[in-house]
Scaffold this motif. Structure first.
Motif, PDB file in Angstrom:
ATOM      1  N   SER A 270      11.799   6.110  15.340  1.00 25.62           N
ATOM      2  CA  SER A 270      11.435   5.778  13.967  1.00 25.62           C
ATOM      3  C   SER A 270       9.923   5.827  13.807  1.00 25.62           C
ATOM      4  N   SER A 271       9.466   6.359  12.678  1.00 24.27           N
ATOM      5  CA  SER A 271       8.028   6.450  12.393  1.00 24.27           C
ATOM      6  C   SER A 271       7.743   5.744  11.071  1.00 24.27           C
ATOM      7  N   PRO A 272       7.640   4.420  11.095  1.00 29.04           N
ATOM      8  CA  PRO A 272       7.434   3.675   9.852  1.00 29.04           C
ATOM      9  C   PRO A 272       6.013   3.802   9.316  1.00 29.04           C
ATOM     10  N   ILE A 273       5.883   3.480   8.041  1.00 29.31           N
ATOM     11  CA  ILE A 273       4.586   3.462   7.370  1.00 29.31           C
ATOM     12  C   ILE A 273       3.928   2.101   7.625  1.00 29.31           C
ATOM     13  N   GLU A 274       2.637   2.116   7.921  1.00 28.52           N
ATOM     14  CA  GLU A 274       1.921   0.853   8.114  1.00 28.52           C
ATOM     15  C   GLU A 274       1.955   0.043   6.808  1.00 28.52           C
ATOM     16  N   PRO A 275       2.328  -1.246   6.865  1.00 27.19           N
ATOM     17  CA  PRO A 275       2.440  -2.049   5.643  1.00 27.19           C
ATOM     18  C   PRO A 275       1.164  -2.082   4.811  1.00 27.19           C
ATOM     19  N   GLU A 276       0.005  -2.140   5.475  1.00 24.86           N
ATOM     20  CA  GLU A 276      -1.247  -2.187   4.720  1.00 24.86           C
ATOM     21  C   GLU A 276      -1.475  -0.879   3.955  1.00 24.86           C
ATOM     22  N   VAL A 277      -1.126   0.240   4.589  1.00 26.78           N
ATOM     23  CA  VAL A 277      -1.260   1.539   3.936  1.00 26.78           C
ATOM     24  C   VAL A 277      -0.277   1.640   2.777  1.00 26.78           C
ATOM     25  N   LEU A 278       0.943   1.191   3.002  1.00 20.24           N
ATOM     26  CA  LEU A 278       1.963   1.223   1.958  1.00 20.24           C
ATOM     27  C   LEU A 278       1.511   0.457   0.718  1.00 20.24           C
ATOM     28  N   ALA A 279       1.009  -0.742   0.916  1.00 19.49           N
ATOM     29  CA  ALA A 279       0.569  -1.568  -0.213  1.00 19.49           C
ATOM     30  C   ALA A 279      -0.588  -0.915  -0.959  1.00 19.49           C
ATOM     31  N   ALA A 280      -1.545  -0.353  -0.221  1.00 18.74           N
ATOM     32  CA  ALA A 280      -2.705   0.271  -0.858  1.00 18.74           C
ATOM     33  C   ALA A 280      -2.311   1.523  -1.626  1.00 18.74           C
ATOM     34  N   VAL A 281      -1.432   2.329  -1.062  1.00 18.52           N
ATOM     35  CA  VAL A 281      -1.010   3.560  -1.729  1.00 18.52           C
ATOM     36  C   VAL A 281      -0.235   3.249  -3.007  1.00 18.52           C
ATOM     37  N   VAL A 282       0.668   2.292  -2.945  1.00 19.08           N
ATOM     38  CA  VAL A 282       1.426   1.907  -4.142  1.00 19.08           C
ATOM     39  C   VAL A 282       0.486   1.408  -5.232  1.00 19.08           C
ATOM     40  N   ARG A 283      -0.475   0.598  -4.860  1.00 16.50           N
ATOM     41  CA  ARG A 283      -1.446   0.090  -5.844  1.00 16.50           C
ATOM     42  C   ARG A 283      -2.228   1.241  -6.481  1.00 16.50           C
ATOM     43  N   ASP A 284      -2.681   2.185  -5.666  1.00 15.04           N
ATOM     44  CA  ASP A 284      -3.509   3.280  -6.176  1.00 15.04           C
ATOM     45  C   ASP A 284      -2.704   4.232  -7.052  1.00 15.04           C
ATOM     46  N   ILE A 285      -1.463   4.513  -6.671  1.00 14.88           N
ATOM     47  CA  ILE A 285      -0.629   5.398  -7.494  1.00 14.88           C
ATOM     48  C   ILE A 285      -0.300   4.732  -8.823  1.00 14.88           C
ATOM     49  N   ALA A 286       0.006   3.437  -8.795  1.00 17.84           N
ATOM     50  CA  ALA A 286       0.333   2.716 -10.025  1.00 17.84           C
ATOM     51  C   ALA A 286      -0.826   2.767 -11.015  1.00 17.84           C
ATOM     52  N   GLU A 287      -2.051   2.714 -10.499  1.00 14.09           N
ATOM     53  CA  GLU A 287      -3.221   2.775 -11.370  1.00 14.09           C
ATOM     54  C   GLU A 287      -3.476   4.193 -11.876  1.00 14.09           C
ATOM     55  N   ALA A 288      -3.270   5.186 -11.027  1.00 14.52           N
ATOM     56  CA  ALA A 288      -3.608   6.568 -11.375  1.00 14.52           C
ATOM     57  C   ALA A 288      -2.514   7.263 -12.184  1.00 14.52           C
ATOM     58  N   VAL A 289      -1.263   6.873 -11.992  1.00 17.40           N
ATOM     59  CA  VAL A 289      -0.141   7.524 -12.673  1.00 17.40           C
ATOM     60  C   VAL A 289       0.705   6.449 -13.350  1.00 17.40           C
ATOM     61  N   PRO A 290       0.338   6.074 -14.570  1.00 16.40           N
ATOM     62  CA  PRO A 290       1.089   5.036 -15.282  1.00 16.40           C
ATOM     63  C   PRO A 290       2.565   5.403 -15.407  1.00 16.40           C
ATOM     64  N   GLY A 291       3.403   4.392 -15.337  1.00 17.74           N
ATOM     65  CA  GLY A 291       4.845   4.618 -15.446  1.00 17.74           C
ATOM     66  C   GLY A 291       5.515   4.894 -14.125  1.00 17.74           C
ATOM     67  N   SER A 292       4.752   4.902 -13.031  1.00 19.42           N
ATOM     68  CA  SER A 292       5.342   5.145 -11.718  1.00 19.42           C
ATOM     69  C   SER A 292       6.172   3.938 -11.280  1.00 19.42           C
ATOM     70  N   ARG A 293       7.264   4.246 -10.623  1.00 20.79           N
ATOM     71  CA  ARG A 293       8.143   3.215 -10.082  1.00 20.79           C
ATOM     72  C   ARG A 293       8.340   3.498  -8.595  1.00 20.79           C
ATOM     73  N   PHE A 294       8.676   2.480  -7.832  1.00 24.52           N
ATOM     74  CA  PHE A 294       8.633   2.628  -6.382  1.00 24.52           C
ATOM     75  C   PHE A 294       9.896   2.087  -5.705  1.00 24.52           C
ATOM     76  N   ALA A 295      10.192   2.677  -4.555  1.00 26.26           N
ATOM     77  CA  ALA A 295      11.282   2.206  -3.710  1.00 26.26           C
ATOM     78  C   ALA A 295      10.927   2.547  -2.266  1.00 26.26           C
ATOM     79  N   THR A 296      11.535   1.847  -1.327  1.00 27.60           N
ATOM     80  CA  THR A 296      11.280   2.124   0.090  1.00 27.60           C
ATOM     81  C   THR A 296      12.598   2.196   0.845  1.00 27.60           C
ATOM     82  N   GLU A 297      12.641   3.139   1.798  1.00 25.67           N
ATOM     83  CA  GLU A 297      13.780   3.279   2.702  1.00 25.67           C
ATOM     84  C   GLU A 297      13.443   2.602   4.024  1.00 25.67           C
ATOM     85  N   GLN A 298      14.339   1.742   4.467  1.00 27.18           N
ATOM     86  CA  GLN A 298      14.195   1.131   5.784  1.00 27.18           C
ATOM     87  C   GLN A 298      15.235   1.660   6.770  1.00 27.18           C
ATOM     88  N   GLY A 299      16.093   2.539   6.333  1.00 28.03           N
ATOM     89  CA  GLY A 299      17.170   3.059   7.175  1.00 28.03           C
ATOM     90  C   GLY A 299      18.488   2.831   6.483  1.00 28.03           C
TER      91      GLY A 299
END
Length: 304
Positions: free
Chosen positions: A122-151
């Protein structure tokens, strides 16, 4: 990923923990021109995408494709499936009853043994990176919605529209909690007002090198799939082949969407479906027929 499948249970595990480091094989090479196949050539390994490629349009396996895989295995050709699907959507592979049941799942973020219901890597995403990317996308692309796969678990945030995601454990969480759940192997970004190519063009500059961005939404829905940096179908496949002493020139690959691009570029014998995404047109790949006509199975039979 448009058909609904029953969940496949899984348990955490490692494939060769001593050697399973963060080292990723080099799969960044530009598309190459395959050398002519000698008479009687056949691959040592065949790898195929599922949706839009090996599976029929209704999400089932045709009898021709099923028999072609059985014949290839009997002839000593290894067959692997590489898909964007999570491990909870792999019952269609389990139903084939293959002796080799390893699947590259979640665009390379998981290596999964379907028969044993075991996560090999398994190659998971680092939680700190995940949180920062979601925050940045939400600001740059209004209306974005998010989900995560854990398996086997699928966590969806506010406003995220489920599209046939009924298999497995689906949980709705506030975004702040969504990004805090450890073990996410894929981040999904949904923006219904944009098509996948438009959404990718806006998201990639925001994400940069922090995550790998791709998509496979054949219905035109604005949906992106993000994995840990360097994680693709190709990276997982290259590692699997290296362990087995199989070189890229001995691999035949089949795909149809942007999430197949790295794999098709890496494999020595790439094949794309007739209805493949236009972005794959620059690959030096053999164009075969439609998944409606079992083109993968027909090509396999040509080697036997």
């Amino acid at each position: 990923m448009t058909s609904r499948l029953e969940p496949a249970a899984g348990r955490e595990g490692e494939l060769d923990p001593e050697g399973a480091t963060d080292r990723q094989p080099d799969t960044s090479a530009s598309p190459r021109t395959p050398t002519p196949e000698p008479e009687g050539w056949r691959p040592r390994l065949v790898v195929s995408d599922l949706d839009g490629t090996f599976l029929s349009p209704d999400g089932t396996v045709s009898e021709l494709n099923r028999q072609a895989v059985a014949d290839a295995l009997a002839a000593g050709i290894e067959v692997v499936f590489a898909t964007g699907r999570p491990i909870r959507w792999l019952q269609v592979v389990a139903d084939l009853g293959l002796a080799n049941s390893v699947v590259v799942a979640s665009n390379g973020a998981m290596l999964y043994d379907v028969a044993r219901e075991e996560v090999l890597r398994s190659s998971p995403i680092e939680p700190e990176v995940l949180a920062a990317v979601v925050r940045d996308i939400a600001e740059a692309v209004p209306g974005s919605r998010f989900a995560t796969e854990q398996g086997v678990t699928f966590n969806v945030g506010e406003g995220y529209q489920l599209r046939g995601d009924g298999a497995g454990d689906v949980r709705r969480l506030p975004t702040a909690e969504l990004v805090a759940v450890p073990g996410a192997v894929k981040l999904l970004v949904q923006q219904p007002d944009l098509d996948p190519d438009e959404l990718a063009a806006r998201v990639r500059p925001v994400v940069g090198e922090r995550l790998t961005v791709t998509h496979s939404a054949a219905d035109g829905t604005g949906l992106l799939e993000l994995s840990a940096p360097g994680v693709t179908k190709a990276s997982a496949l290259a590692d699997w082949c290296e362990r087995r002493g199989i070189t890229p020139d001995e691999v035949a690959a089949f795909g149809d969407m942007p999430n197949d691009r790295a794999m098709l570029s890496w494999a020595g014998r790439p094949h794309v479906m007739a209805e493949a995404h236009p972005s794959l047109s620059d690959l030096c790949a053999t164009v075969i027929g439609s998944n409606a006509d079992s083109a993968v199975g027909r090509t396999l039979r040509g080697w036997l």
